[in-house]
Design an enzyme around this catalytic site. Sequence first.
Site, PDB file in Angstrom:
ATOM      1  N   LYS A  51       0.898  -1.304   0.124  1.00  0.00           N
ATOM      2  CA  LYS A  51      -0.018   0.007   0.147  1.00  0.00           C
ATOM      3  C   LYS A  51       0.839   1.304  -0.076  1.00  0.00           C
ATOM      4  CE  LYS A  51      -1.707   1.542   4.185  1.00  0.00           C
ATOM      5  NZ  LYS A  51      -1.361   2.643   4.360  1.00  0.00           N
ATOM      6  N   ASN A  52       1.914   1.140   0.793  1.00  0.00           N
ATOM      7  CA  ASN A  52       2.831   2.278   0.856  1.00  0.00           C
ATOM      8  C   ASN A  52       3.728   2.653  -0.151  1.00  0.00           C
ATOM      9  OD1 ASN A  52       1.184   2.870   3.095  1.00  0.00           O
ATOM     10  ND2 ASN A  52       2.887   2.490   4.546  1.00  0.00           N
ATOM     11  N   ARG A  85      -4.477  11.036   4.545  1.00  0.00           N
ATOM     12  CA  ARG A  85      -3.151  11.915   4.717  1.00  0.00           C
ATOM     13  C   ARG A  85      -2.613  11.782   3.597  1.00  0.00           C
ATOM     14  NH1 ARG A  85       0.246  14.275   7.730  1.00  0.00           N
ATOM     15  NH2 ARG A  85       2.639  13.719   7.264  1.00  0.00           N
ATOM     16  N   CYS A 103      -5.033  12.632  12.044  1.00  0.00           N
ATOM     17  CA  CYS A 103      -5.577  11.678  12.073  1.00  0.00           C
ATOM     18  C   CYS A 103      -5.816  10.867  13.326  1.00  0.00           C
ATOM     19  CB  CYS A 103      -5.153  10.673  11.077  1.00  0.00           C
ATOM     20  SG  CYS A 103      -3.438  10.056  11.270  1.00  0.00           S
ATOM     21  N   ARG A 146       0.351  14.897  12.717  1.00  0.00           N
ATOM     22  CA  ARG A 146       0.890  14.685  11.267  1.00  0.00           C
ATOM     23  C   ARG A 146       1.114  15.884  10.172  1.00  0.00           C
ATOM     24  NH1 ARG A 146      -1.483   8.768   9.393  1.00  0.00           N
ATOM     25  NH2 ARG A 146       0.509   8.803   8.046  1.00  0.00           N
ATOM     26  N   ASP A 154       4.711   0.952  11.975  1.00  0.00           N
ATOM     27  CA  ASP A 154       3.616   0.020  11.539  1.00  0.00           C
ATOM     28  C   ASP A 154       3.438  -1.184  11.855  1.00  0.00           C
ATOM     29  OD1 ASP A 154       3.584   1.803   8.260  1.00  0.00           O
ATOM     30  OD2 ASP A 154       3.060   2.594  10.252  1.00  0.00           O
ATOM     31  N   ARG A 165      -8.472  -0.530   4.802  1.00  0.00           N
ATOM     32  CA  ARG A 165      -7.675   0.460   4.245  1.00  0.00           C
ATOM     33  C   ARG A 165      -6.265  -0.091   3.806  1.00  0.00           C
ATOM     34  NH1 ARG A 165      -7.171   6.099   7.164  1.00  0.00           N
ATOM     35  NH2 ARG A 165      -5.966   6.274   5.533  1.00  0.00           N
TER      36      ARG A 165
HETATM   37  C1  EPZ Z   1       4.059   6.964   6.164  1.00  0.00           C
HETATM   38  O1  EPZ Z   1       3.559   8.280   6.597  1.00  0.00           O
HETATM   39  C2  EPZ Z   1       3.303   5.702   5.924  1.00  0.00           C
HETATM   40  N1  EPZ Z   1       2.201   6.038   5.222  1.00  0.00           N
HETATM   41  C3  EPZ Z   1       2.764   5.383   7.336  1.00  0.00           C
HETATM   42  O2  EPZ Z   1       2.013   4.250   7.283  1.00  0.00           O
HETATM   43  C4  EPZ Z   1       4.270   5.285   8.291  1.00  0.00           C
HETATM   44  O3  EPZ Z   1       3.619   5.032   9.719  1.00  0.00           O
HETATM   45  C5  EPZ Z   1       4.971   6.397   8.312  1.00  0.00           C
HETATM   46  O4  EPZ Z   1       5.239   6.742   6.952  1.00  0.00           O
HETATM   47  C6  EPZ Z   1       6.291   6.191   9.064  1.00  0.00           C
HETATM   48  O5  EPZ Z   1       6.868   4.893   8.587  1.00  0.00           O
HETATM   49  C7  EPZ Z   1       2.419   5.957   3.855  1.00  0.00           C
HETATM   50  O6  EPZ Z   1       3.433   5.674   3.486  1.00  0.00           O
HETATM   51  C8  EPZ Z   1       1.039   6.358   2.972  1.00  0.00           C
HETATM   52  P1  EPZ Z   1       6.126  10.475   7.997  1.00  0.00           P
HETATM   53  P2  EPZ Z   1       3.922   9.442   6.411  1.00  0.00           P
HETATM   54  O7  EPZ Z   1       6.021  11.790   7.142  1.00  0.00           O
HETATM   55  O8  EPZ Z   1       4.713   9.853   5.454  1.00  0.00           O
HETATM   56  C9  EPZ Z   1       6.215  13.791  11.402  1.00  0.00           C
HETATM   57  C10 EPZ Z   1       0.419   2.717   7.914  1.00  0.00           C
HETATM   58  O9  EPZ Z   1      -0.143   2.458   8.794  1.00  0.00           O
HETATM   59  N2  EPZ Z   1       6.364  14.620  10.306  1.00  0.00           N
HETATM   60  O10 EPZ Z   1       7.592   9.570   7.735  1.00  0.00           O
HETATM   61  O11 EPZ Z   1       2.953  10.402   7.093  1.00  0.00           O
HETATM   62  C11 EPZ Z   1       4.808  13.143  11.566  1.00  0.00           C
HETATM   63  O12 EPZ Z   1       3.919  13.863  12.168  1.00  0.00           O
HETATM   64  C12 EPZ Z   1       0.768   4.135   7.924  1.00  0.00           C
HETATM   65  O13 EPZ Z   1       0.383   2.182   6.626  1.00  0.00           O
HETATM   66  C13 EPZ Z   1       6.445  15.792  10.546  1.00  0.00           C
HETATM   67  O14 EPZ Z   1       6.454  16.405  11.828  1.00  0.00           O
HETATM   68  O15 EPZ Z   1       5.067   9.486   7.752  1.00  0.00           O
HETATM   69  C14 EPZ Z   1       5.397  11.650  12.264  1.00  0.00           C
HETATM   70  O16 EPZ Z   1       5.193  11.935  13.724  1.00  0.00           O
HETATM   71  C15 EPZ Z   1       0.487   5.057   9.059  1.00  0.00           C
HETATM   72  N3  EPZ Z   1       6.438  17.063   9.426  1.00  0.00           N
HETATM   73  C16 EPZ Z   1       6.574  11.380  11.667  1.00  0.00           C
HETATM   74  O17 EPZ Z   1       7.005  12.680  11.035  1.00  0.00           O
HETATM   75  C17 EPZ Z   1       5.936  16.614   8.285  1.00  0.00           C
HETATM   76  O18 EPZ Z   1       6.347  17.508   7.307  1.00  0.00           O
HETATM   77  C18 EPZ Z   1       6.572  10.514  10.459  1.00  0.00           C
HETATM   78  O19 EPZ Z   1       5.997  10.835   9.415  1.00  0.00           O
HETATM   79  C19 EPZ Z   1       6.074  15.194   7.871  1.00  0.00           C
HETATM   80  C20 EPZ Z   1       6.042  14.285   9.167  1.00  0.00           C
END
Ligand code: EPZ
Length: 423
Positions: free
Chosen positions: A22-23, A92, A116, A121, A310, A402
């Site tokens: 998915k990701n 998101r 969310c 996020r 995850d 999802r």
């Molecule tokens: C991706 O989300 C995945 N989703 C998530 O999987 C996964 O948990 C996450 O990466 C971490 O591995 C997809 O790939 C679609 P991040 P993403 O940006 O890109 C903070 C699932 O269960 N952050 O690496 O949203 C954020 O708040 C989902 O399949 C900022 O502060 O994750 C979080 O605390 C859930 N500012 C941390 O970084 C930003 O601009 C990780 O977020 C971006 C992120």
Amino acid sequence: MDKLVITGPNTLSGEVRVSASKNATLPILAASILFPQKIVFNHLPKLSDIKFFLEILKSLGAELQGDLERQVIESQTITHTVADYDLVRKMRASILVLGPLLSRFKKAKVSLPGGCAIGSRPVDIHLTGLEQMGAEISIEKGYVVATTQGLKGAEISLAFPSVGATENLMMAAVWAKGKTVIKNAAREPEIEDLANFLNQFGTTIEGAGSETIVIEGREIEDYQKSDKSDYQIIGDRIEASTYLIAALMTKSKVRVSGVNPKHLRSVLDLLREMGAKFSEGEDYIETERFSHNLKGVEVETAPYPGFPTDVQAQVMTLMGISQGNSLVSEHIFENRFMHVPELVRMGMDIRLEGKKAYIKGVEHLSCAPVMCTDLRASAALVLAALVAEGESHINRIYHLDRGYENLEQKLHQLGAKVKRVKA
Ligand code: EPZ
């Protein structure tokens, strides 16, 4: 709303094949915005998140034919550059259209995703990087409004190795003038998969999967349509981890195939530390049947190649029926323990203190009616219900749909007593 009814305890056996990740699929679908041509995808995972993302592409003007088994996307017809709130608010990952829209059309208006269930996020790392590439960005009525005279390559150091920000900036860099270097980039396998997809359309991306990614931008005017399509997306390492843990919960021998074991090395290492034994092949991992209990351990979630957030809820569930004490520290999201109260209602002994969960292994779980709250928390409830004595009713399983394709069929095929009923 459907629910799952699972009657435990269960013993599993046989083989389950995971779906495409998915990701990895979500950013690759976003990347199709970049190339004004027809692109064909086979065997997309039948997940609500994927169906939803295709709706967003359609709202931008893409013409879709076929179905997830053979999805044809005509990106030439995309002209709209606004991703509406009523679409974006549900997922998101919709923010991933920002980089490609800005790169191809020099403008984009995308609703802020909002928080969310698992945390606020924000997208500040995405926006800071795009501004460094020459985007003018303002936040207006809950929307990110971005314009540019033409993106330029830049050297960007991410404050945190954000997966989405790395993907958005890689895609933005495709039609930016000059070279973009992304430092402190996310290293997840899904990043590498996106780079491999982009490179088949003539883009030059190096270093994906490491902390420094270099993208040579090009002029979109030079774009040559290519008939490269039918890209093979990697198997879902999180789905694979979930089924491996289901096998360990039930002390069963199960082969999980369609995934590269290297992509879940940190998960396998932790499970081996708990006493699990596996055999591995090029595209499968197989658990060995065992009778003793696994032992409790400590784990901290971290960006790849660290232990994936995850899989945190799923491994905590396994710890809940292992010998002795365990400790889980969640460092990626601020609210990713929502599975805990429901697991406690099924008999687990888990105490929360801020980012830490203290688990004491118990011998038995009891069935219960439980409520799903977010995708991976829901998976944890399914795992617990597989071993809990009696009939558990798992409600609001739209969360599961999802990220887990045909979950009940795959579990049933492994011998689990599970059925989906209209709630
Ligand atoms: C991706 O989300 C995945 N989703 C998530 O999987 C996964 O948990 C996450 O990466 C971490 O591995 C997809 O790939 C679609 P991040 P993403 O940006 O890109 C903070 C699932 O269960 N952050 O690496 O949203 C954020 O708040 C989902 O399949 C900022 O502060 O994750 C979080 O605390 C859930 N500012 C941390 O970084 C930003 O601009 C990780 O977020 C971006 C992120």
